[in-house]
Design an enzyme around this catalytic site. Structure first.
Site, mmCIF file in Angstrom:
data_model
loop_
_atom_site.group_PDB
_atom_site.id
_atom_site.type_symbol
_atom_site.label_atom_id
_atom_site.label_comp_id
_atom_site.label_asym_id
_atom_site.label_seq_id
_atom_site.Cartn_x
_atom_site.Cartn_y
_atom_site.Cartn_z
ATOM 1 N N TRP A 99 68.750 83.544 25.339
ATOM 2 C CA TRP A 99 69.550 82.733 24.423
ATOM 3 C C TRP A 99 69.354 83.152 22.979
ATOM 4 C CZ3 TRP A 99 73.072 81.369 27.377
ATOM 5 C CH2 TRP A 99 72.811 80.952 28.682
ATOM 6 N N ASP A 166 67.354 76.126 18.121
ATOM 7 C CA ASP A 166 68.075 75.805 19.349
ATOM 8 C C ASP A 166 67.095 75.075 20.270
ATOM 9 O OD1 ASP A 166 69.298 75.714 21.810
ATOM 10 O OD2 ASP A 166 69.728 77.856 21.945
ATOM 11 N N LYS A 190 70.402 68.985 29.614
ATOM 12 C CA LYS A 190 69.022 69.003 30.114
ATOM 13 C C LYS A 190 68.461 67.588 29.932
ATOM 14 C CE LYS A 190 69.447 73.627 29.685
ATOM 15 N NZ LYS A 190 69.719 74.597 30.725
#
Lengths: 353, 353
Positions: A99, A166, A190
């Site tokens: 990511w 992030d 999540k």
């Protein structure tokens, strides 16, 4: 049979949240479904405002110059928005996995990117330390938890430039001084809710520093001015995220869930370290409390192990398709009991083998 | 009491769709909720594939070089993506209202925009005709239905350049030769499903013509290559859209719902034309079959009328905040019976007044 859902995301959510979301679909406002009413109606405007407030409250950022937004497009859209809104000339990025790498790739479209450090040399199995962040950069970007490789930042660098993080896979899972970040973003799927919305928490003083024209929908200022409703928001995802944040606040907030998350992590990593049939993927000091990645030391036991998992109602344990092996994702709504069932299967495998 | 939901969007959806969506939240796959499973799991991949297939089937575009995508960010994001992916030098836009104007605004960030015609001179109460589309433009963009003003395009211009159409508020509501369009996009929250996903149907041969670098998440090619799952899709919105398209296909497809939509439109517009207490907003020949906009001729009756509406369970009839008056949105899932109840109230007001 009780299910133990270790999916990496979308993932397990609190039972009561799912129950309430299901009911709201049938009757949310005076006989109308949550998804049939105008997003400009008071009942939904109240939901959006409550969600924005809860996000700031849980992070202890209320009244500190931050705005919370619930946008669409996932963290992948934030890779673009962060650079569009903040990157005038140069930015610093820490590369700790897939990511981070993707975030770097998108930022390069808008300016020069300094990769201050990378753990690509060892398959992203650790978190780099002791790197220098150039003081002339517009911001520093990092990924707090690396879902795929199972590493997590335990400390964050001190820097005078705005720090962007992030937190898609560990938001609301541990206490931190969140005011050290100028911008936090997180896909909901999540710890926060269902897929389909992305939380952005931004300190307003970092905006309005770039000279480029920014498309309205990708402009944080526009979204703030419209109270996170520049266009029709993803109603269901925002509502269900609000319910999840409410559940967390009623539990006692992040510190309470953090204690539980610590117990879950300790339980699984103890087993990985003590059981000779398993080996952890990530460096011990950088292990994620959200995603424990591990492999079988004897591949011939794969089928036996997976049959045992299935028999106990354990699902979602496969490693990311780019890494393989196993990954136990232990987000806020996964119970200690579920980790216990998994650890029992791992021990049982050792006894059998 | 039966509800008659005339909301302009998010709006009424078929009862059975809402029922099934509500059940899927409790148990979708082997005891797990729809929103708790991996988007890479077979059950959800099947949903995405079915949704993409249904969209092409309903539009009769299967096997004709088109791809269907379910993205995030609404039509407002498409205003940007269309220009980013297709606008190399110049593009032609027809301006028929707020959404067209916004599309034009965003396109101007990426190239020269020719506004081929505009109905701004009369508050967007009609659809311009007899305009010329410059042949050297990269594409022509129009908005098929103008939710706010209640106008709708009944014919589309013949042009040799690719035609792009924002069908957010009338997709799947009427038969058209959809192959005249090179790209169609539509936010889900009218005829297709809940807010939170956007359908894009694109003919692949129009892509790869621009020289700029496009951020991955905003690149149609990337989204196509990843089968509409470049990142985590908005699972709930895609599933519920799939259910709604399935409902429409089981009814007999667009032609069947079109006949019903024609009856609903005829009923309300007859009343508006015959009842001296009401006056239509849009030019008669350009009236939308989705959104009938009208005003009371005697404003002193406002309170009486609105009390009567409420008593009959009619909601969502307020005009857009930028226009005022009333707007009866009659999307696919709104029944002819509901329009009948509204028309009865309008007649009753005349008798009373």
């Amino acid at each position: 049979m009780k299910k133990h859902n270790f999916s990496a995301g979308p993932c397990v959510l609190p039972k009561e949240v799912i129950q309430k979301a299901s009911e709201a679909l049938l009757d949310f406002d005076n006989g109308l479904s949550l998804i049939e009413i105008s997003h400009r109606s008071k009942p939904f405007v109240d939901v959006m405002e409550k969600a924005r407030r809860l996000a700031l409250q849980l992070l202890d950022l209320e009244g500190k110059g931050y705005q919370a937004l619930f946008l669409q497009g996932g963290a992948s859209t934030q890779f673009v928005m962060v650079a569009l809104n903040l990157l005038e000339t140069e930015a610093a990025y820490l590369n700790t996995g897939t990511w981070s790498s993707n975030a770097i790739k998108e930022a390069k479209l808008y300016g020069k990117v300094h990769e201050v450090a990378s753990s690509a040399d060892k398959s992203f199995s650790y978190v780099p330390k002791n790197y220098t962040i150039p003081a002339n950069c517009d911001y520093f970007h990092c990924t707090s938890n690396n879902t795929i490789f199972g590493t997590q930042l335990t400390t964050f660098p001190k820097t005078d430039i705005p720090m962007v993080c992030d937190m898609s896979s560990d938001i609301f899972s541990r206490t931190l001084d969140f005011s050290q970040f100028a911008l936090i973003y997180a896909g909901a799927q999540k710890n926060m809710g269902p897929a389909g919305t992305t939380l952005v928490v931004v300190r307003e003083d970092i905006l309005n520093k770039v000279t480029r024209s920014i498309p309205s929908i990708l402009n944080y200022n526009v979204q703030i001015a419209k109270n996170s409703m520049f266009n029709t928001p993803p109603v269901f995802a925002v509502y269900t995220s609000m319910l999840t944040m409410e559940w967390l606040q009623n539990l006692g907030g992040i510190s309470v869930i953090e204690a539980e998350n610590n117990k879950k992590a300790q339980l699984i990593y103890s087993e990985i370290d003590l059981n000779p049939l398993f080996t952890g993927f990530a460096a011990k000091e950088d292990r994620s409390k959200m995603n424990a990645t591990f492999n079988l030391t004897e591949t011939k036991l794969k089928e036996t192990f997976e049959t045992m998992l299935q028999k106990e109602g354990i699902s979602g344990l496969n490693g990311h398709r780019s890494v393989g092996g196993y990954r136990a994702s232990m987000y806020n709504a996964l119970t200690l009991d579920s980790v216990g069932v998994l650890v029992d299967v791992m021990s049982e495998l050792e006894r059998k083998a």
